[in-house]
Design an enzyme around this catalytic site. Structure first.
Site, PDB file in Angstrom:
ATOM      1  N   MET A   1      70.148  36.373  13.570  1.00  0.00           N
ATOM      2  CA  MET A   1      68.914  35.594  13.528  1.00  0.00           C
ATOM      3  C   MET A   1      69.234  34.110  13.449  1.00  0.00           C
ATOM      4  SD  MET A   1      65.774  36.682  11.203  1.00  0.00           S
ATOM      5  CE  MET A   1      64.940  38.195  11.583  1.00  0.00           C
ATOM      6  N   CYS A   2      68.327  33.311  13.096  1.00  0.00           N
ATOM      7  CA  CYS A   2      68.390  31.859  12.958  1.00  0.00           C
ATOM      8  C   CYS A   2      66.975  31.365  13.188  1.00  0.00           C
ATOM      9  CB  CYS A   2      69.276  31.162  13.990  1.00  0.00           C
ATOM     10  SG  CYS A   2      71.043  31.272  13.625  1.00  0.00           S
ATOM     11  N   GLY A   3      66.667  30.203  12.655  1.00  0.00           N
ATOM     12  CA  GLY A   3      65.359  29.605  12.892  1.00  0.00           C
ATOM     13  C   GLY A   3      65.533  28.240  13.515  1.00  0.00           C
TER      14      GLY A   3
ATOM     15  N   ARG B   1      64.807  33.277   8.131  1.00  0.00           N
ATOM     16  CA  ARG B   1      65.545  33.498   9.382  1.00  0.00           C
ATOM     17  C   ARG B   1      66.960  32.946   9.307  1.00  0.00           C
ATOM     18  NH1 ARG B   1      62.391  35.086  13.729  1.00  0.00           N
ATOM     19  NH2 ARG B   1      64.238  34.769  14.987  1.00  0.00           N
TER      20      ARG B   1
ATOM     21  N   THR C   1      67.892  26.556  10.872  1.00  0.00           N
ATOM     22  CA  THR C   1      68.344  27.308   9.705  1.00  0.00           C
ATOM     23  C   THR C   1      69.200  28.440  10.234  1.00  0.00           C
ATOM     24  OG1 THR C   1      66.420  28.773   9.723  1.00  0.00           O
ATOM     25  CG2 THR C   1      66.249  26.771   8.377  1.00  0.00           C
TER      26      THR C   1
END
Lengths: 224, 297
Positions: B1-3, B32, B147
């Protein structure tokens, strides 16, 4: 009308209240601000109105409940729905009604990629367009698209029926255009009126499986 | 994931609130990416000069020594230190300063270079990062944030996004690239330098290389579709705006929104919901391989 404000209630509290509802209860949910997993796992004939945009997995696993989202929905809307009705007044993101077994999902706006992926009996009516790889491995149920469909519609499809009013960018493997017989017109008419779409059935084309990719041939039963 | 988040201010009256608007967006993407966070902010343009952000590995780095050494070699306008980062404003040739830094200060890394861009990043929870770097008080024209939930490589400040891809350019990435090892070797042979084994840094290096070959940003991104294998939603910061592109399969999320006052992108709507007027914004999901960009006119 029972009002639940997500400024004050947690998502878990919301879902517990909705799941504990009795037949005929009406709920109104506010301050959704894109939160995930709202109104999931309902098993009773309740009415839920969600005011605002929702995040991932809204109305997942729905049974019997009637859920209206006044806004847009994130990925995984009505995933694995069993029955009942879910309506979104805006757009829905990826894989709406994935693996859903029954009920009706109405998306008044557009639905993005993989709409109805592996659908197993649900009926989906989309007022606008749908994205690529929609109805991939769709097994049963109907997908009605009042706008256009993206690439690879119905790839590896089994026995679901696809009705598209606009253009289809491309058909997936083993998906072909099929004759619109009276039984299909009747079915489509019923879905359009149930979902409050005003288009005529003559404007639609039907697509389905060529049945070349999957088939059971009785003469080759020993090979299975 | 990641934001990922990006905010572009259209109404100049809101430029003073850039940080206050983007901080809650970043905060909303904590789930995230709780490992690390970073931001690229475009502000305080250096007319006829340049600006370089440097990152020290040690928290107790002697910035006074750096300031003295730079002043001896270049025309330093200003140095602003925030924790282990410093923003240097100079009246000098940017390439000369960068080369000198690499030759003489190998314990520092350059996170950004240009006239407007500043990049800050750090390990740990995004909320801590926002406080430590006082993101809320930042002013500017636009910002990109990230993020990180590490899947490909280690959790360090240097592995954190945004990655610089050239002067006033940076990249944030949600996804994972599967051909980054081979591509990194190919790019190294062409002279592109890498600091980490991170896949997103390869995407940044790839874009830097294409741009140095004469591509404009759209051409570089179109080449990226051919040469990068994997999943990605990219947001690319430029001097006067930013661009967004998703891979051909488009399985990593992205949502965009625009009002008369601002244009924004994020991995999820809930980050955009924090912005004033979000409920009435025009909202859409970017199509795969299509490049969306905003530019200051």
């Amino acid at each position: 009308m029972i009002e639940i404000n997500l400024d004050k209630s947690s998502v878990r509290e919301l879902n517990e209240k909705l799941q504990g509802g009795s037949v005929g209860d009406k709920f109104s949910i506010n301050n959704t601000v894109g939160k995930h997993a709202l109104s999931v796992g309902l098993t009773t004939d309740v009415d839920v109105e969600i005011n605002g945009h929702v995040g991932y997995y809204c109305a997942g696993m729905n049974q019997k409940a009637n859920i209206v989202i006044n806004g847009n929905a994130g990925p995984g809307l009505a995933e694995n729905m069993m029955s009942g009705e879910v309506r979104v007044t805006g757009n829905a993101s990826q894989y709406a009604a994935a693996t859903a077994h029954g009920g009706l999902l109405v998306i008044e706006g557009d639905s993005s990629s993989r709409c109805g992926i592996s659908m197993k009996g649900v009926n989906i009516v989309v007022g606008g367009n749908i994205g690529h790889m929609s109805a991939f491995m769709a097994q049963s149920g109907c997908l009605v698209v009042c706008g256009d469909a993206g690439d690879a519609l119905g790839d590896s499809i089994y026995e679901a029926k696809l009705y598209v009013r606009g253009k289809v960018k491309s058909l997936g493997t083993d998906c072909i255009e099929k004759e619109m017989r009276d039984e299909h017109k009747k079915e489509l008419q019923q879905l359009l009126s149930q979902s409050k779409m005003s288009h005529g059935v003559e404007e639609f084309r039907r697509y389905g499986s060529a049945r070349k990719l999957y088939n059971f041939d009785i003469d080759q039963v020993d090979d299975y | 994931m990641c934001g990922i988040v990006g905010l572009f201010i259209k109404n100049p009256a809101l430029e003073s609130q850039l940080g206050a608007l983007v901080a809650p967006m970043l905060s909303e993407m904590t789930e995230r990416g709780p490992d690390s966070a970073g931001i690229a902010v475009y502000r305080n343009p250096q007319e006829d000069g340049c600006k370089i952000t440097v990152l020290a590995q040690q928290q107790d780095f002697d910035w006074g020594a750096l300031e003295a050494a730079i002043s001896n070699n270049f025309s330093l306008r200003d140095i602003t230190v925030t924790r282990n980062h410093a923003v240097l404003s100079l009246d000098s040739e940017i390439d000369e300063v960068q080369d000198w830094m690499k030759d003489n200060w190998s314990n520092l890394s350059i996170t950004s270079a240009g006239t407007n861009i500043e990049i800050f990043k750090g390990k740990g929870n995004p909320a801590e990062f926002i406080d430590q770097f006082d993101i809320k008080s930042m002013t500017g024209t636009h910002a990109l944030g990230h993020t990180r939930m590490a899947t490909e490589s280690a959790i360090t400040t240097e592995h954190s996004h945004p990655f610089s891809t050239g002067q006033d350019l940076c990249l944030v990435h949600n996804g994972s690239l599967s051909n980054h090892n081979r591509l990194r070797e190919t790019l190294r042979k062409k002279g592109v330098q890498f600091k980490t084994d991170n896949d997103s840094e390869v995407a940044a290096g790839y874009l830097s290389w294409r741009l140095s070959e004469g591509d404009d940003l759209d051409q570089a991104l179109n080449h990226a579709i051919e040469d990068l294998d994997g999943f990605y939603t990219f947001a690319i910061g430029t001097r006067d705006g930013f661009a967004v592109m998703r891979d051909p399969i488009g399985c990593k999320p992205a949502i965009m929104a625009e009002t008369d006052d601002w244009a924004a992108m994020s991995s999820e709507y809930r980050a955009i919901a924090t912005l004033p007027g979000a409920e009435n914004a025009r909202i859409w999901e970017p199509e795969p391989t299509q490049i969306y960009s905003w530019k200051r006119s």
